[in-house]
Every structure is written in structure tokens, then in C-alpha cells.
Motif scaffolding. Structure first.
Motif, PDB file in Angstrom:
ATOM      1  N   GLY A  27       0.781  -1.202  -0.058  1.00 45.88           N
ATOM      2  CA  GLY A  27      -0.135   0.004   0.073  1.00 45.88           C
ATOM      3  C   GLY A  27       0.855   1.239  -0.036  1.00 45.88           C
ATOM      4  N   LEU A  28       1.040   1.928  -1.274  1.00 43.32           N
ATOM      5  CA  LEU A  28       1.702   3.055  -1.442  1.00 43.32           C
ATOM      6  C   LEU A  28       1.147   4.317  -1.840  1.00 43.32           C
ATOM      7  N   PRO A  29       1.431   5.317  -1.782  1.00 43.96           N
ATOM      8  CA  PRO A  29       0.896   6.396  -2.515  1.00 43.96           C
ATOM      9  C   PRO A  29       1.319   6.356  -4.000  1.00 43.96           C
ATOM     10  N   GLY A  30       0.548   6.959  -5.011  1.00 47.23           N
ATOM     11  CA  GLY A  30       1.101   6.963  -6.294  1.00 47.23           C
ATOM     12  C   GLY A  30       0.989   5.373  -6.870  1.00 47.23           C
ATOM     13  N   MET A  31       2.127   5.160  -7.210  1.00 48.73           N
ATOM     14  CA  MET A  31       2.214   3.825  -7.757  1.00 48.73           C
ATOM     15  C   MET A  31       2.236   2.704  -6.770  1.00 48.73           C
ATOM     16  N   SER A  32       1.256   1.682  -6.719  1.00 49.99           N
ATOM     17  CA  SER A  32       1.349   0.754  -5.700  1.00 49.99           C
ATOM     18  C   SER A  32       2.625  -0.199  -5.693  1.00 49.99           C
TER      19      SER A  32
END
Ligand code: CA
Length: 228
Positions: free
Chosen positions: A53-58
Motif C-alpha cells: 500500500g503506497l501512495p501513487g504507484m502501488s
């Protein structure tokens, strides 16, 4: 060894950073997928730990992009999600292993060792002690001895020596050596140069020049010989 950690949760990243530091490992932390992609494409990391779960590109997209580009860096996925689906997708995309959060450091490092053994097939990981004649380096204790005598090395000297020794028989460029240790920010840059440090390591581990474990390969770098 150099690790890439892609984790956006600051508290989690701090906890991991502490664990990597305590083990004397060089770890680069980035907080989003794009930066992770850039780092992993630019630098040859030993292993990457990637949060899904990351912002922008997962994290999943990041893994797909890396593998599509032919990047073979071993990957351990961290996931807070308790759904089987995202783990399956990450493994299918090319992750080597996964851990569910909360992550316990001991558990993470056990997984890292297991993945490196499996993926890299590095027999040295099974035996923490490297030997060259009467010289020994214990990677777990981070101690170097000659005969029964301990050899006093600074942290940077130790890291360079371990890097050269682990890559015995393969010439290491000054650049790869420079990337293998963390500079002491207070030290004078000359004393901290690769040439200066390797020179001091040679004098400390082999004061009477009877073993000559490290060769200078002009124009290229240095080589730790495979046997005395
Ligand atoms: Ca996250």
C-alpha cells in the motif's frame, strides 16, 4: 549488502531503519513507488523490501514494472492487508516472499536471510565465517581476527573488507566499494577515500605482508584473492 526499503509509513520506516542500522546493513529508504522504481533501476540492490500500500504507484505495480524491465532484485513484500488476493498477485508479479504487518524485526531478517540463500544461492550465508589463511572474518559478530589476535577496524574499514571478501575473485570497482560503506560525516575526505581506507585495511590485516589478500588492479579497483 545494500537494501532498498519502499515504505510510506514513517513510524514503520523508522522501526525498520533502526533494525537495519543495528545489523550494520546499508539500507536506503524511500516513501513511494516511483522513487522505488528509480532507485532499483539505478542501483544494484541486494534485496528490496516493498510495502504494497503506497501512495501513487502501488507496491504491486512497482514489482510488475521491475520484473517487466528484467530487474531480478530479490523482493520481500510487506502487507497490512489481510487479503490473500493481494499476496497472491504480488507473488505472481515476481515477489520472492511476503510478510504480514505487524512485522517483527527478527522475523523480517530471518526471511531476508532465507530469500538470499534461496535466490542468490550464496553458500557464504550458511557459514558466517570467511577464512583466508590465518585471517578470519565473522559476519555475524562483525569481527576480524588474525590467528587468535583481533584486528581493530573502523566501521567503514570493516564494511569495505567484508564487501571485498564476499566478492573474492571478482575485481570490485572503486565506485562499488564507495557504495558499500557509509562515510563518517565528520571525517576528513582524504582519510575517507577508498584508496586511503583500503590502504589502512591492508596494513591492519596483513602488517607483515605475508598473506597479501588484497590486490590493486590498476585502472579498475581492488580484488580480494580467493585463496592465499
Ligand atoms: Ca503503506
Amino acid at each position: 549488502m545494500r537494501f532498498l526499503i519502499v515504505e510510506d509509513h514513517v513510524g514503520m520506516a523508522d522501526q525498520l531503519a533502526k533494525g537495519f542500522r543495528e545489523r550494520g546493513y546499508n539500507a536506503k529508504f524511500v516513501g513511494d513507488g516511483e522513487e522505488g522504481l528509480f532507485e532499483a533501476s539505478e542501483i544494484d540492490y541486494t534485496l528490496a523490501v516493498i510495502d504494497l500500500g503506497l501512495p501513487g504507484m502501488s507496491g504491486l505495480e512497482l514489482i510488475r514494472k521491475l520484473r517487466q524491465a528484467g530487474n531480478k532484485v530479490p523482493i520481500i513484500v510487506l502487507t497490512a492487508r489481510n487479503d490473500v488476493e493481494s499476496i497472491v498477485q504480488a507473488m505472481e508479479a515476481g515477489a520472492d516472499d511476503y510478510l504480514k504487518k505487524p512485522v517483527y524485526l527478527e522475523e523480517l531478517f530471518a526471511h531476508i536471510d532465507a530469500v538470499l540463500r534461496r535466490v542468490l544461492g550464496d553458500p557464504q550465508l550458511d557459514n558466517p565465517v570467511l577464512e583466508f589463511g590465518s585471517l578470519q572474518l565473522d559476519r555475524h559478530k562483525r569481527v576480524v581476527t588474525r590467528g587468535a589476535e583481533p584486528v581493530e577496524l573502523t566501521k567503514a574499514e570493516y564494511e569495505i573488507l567484508e564487501h571485498l571478501w564476499r566478492n573474492a575473485g571478482r575485481v570490485q570497482s572503486k565506485k562499488s566499494i564507495a557504495d558499500s560503506y557509509q562515510r563518517d560525516p565528520g571525517a576528513d575526505p582524504k582519510a575517507n577515500s577508498v584508496e586511503g581506507l583500503v590502504g589502512r585495511i591492508k596494513r591492519k590485516i596483513d602488517p607483515d605482508k605475508s598473506l597479501l589478500p588484497i590486490e590493486t588492479v590498476r585502472g579498475h579497483g581492488y580484488l580480494f584473492r580467493e585463496s592465499p
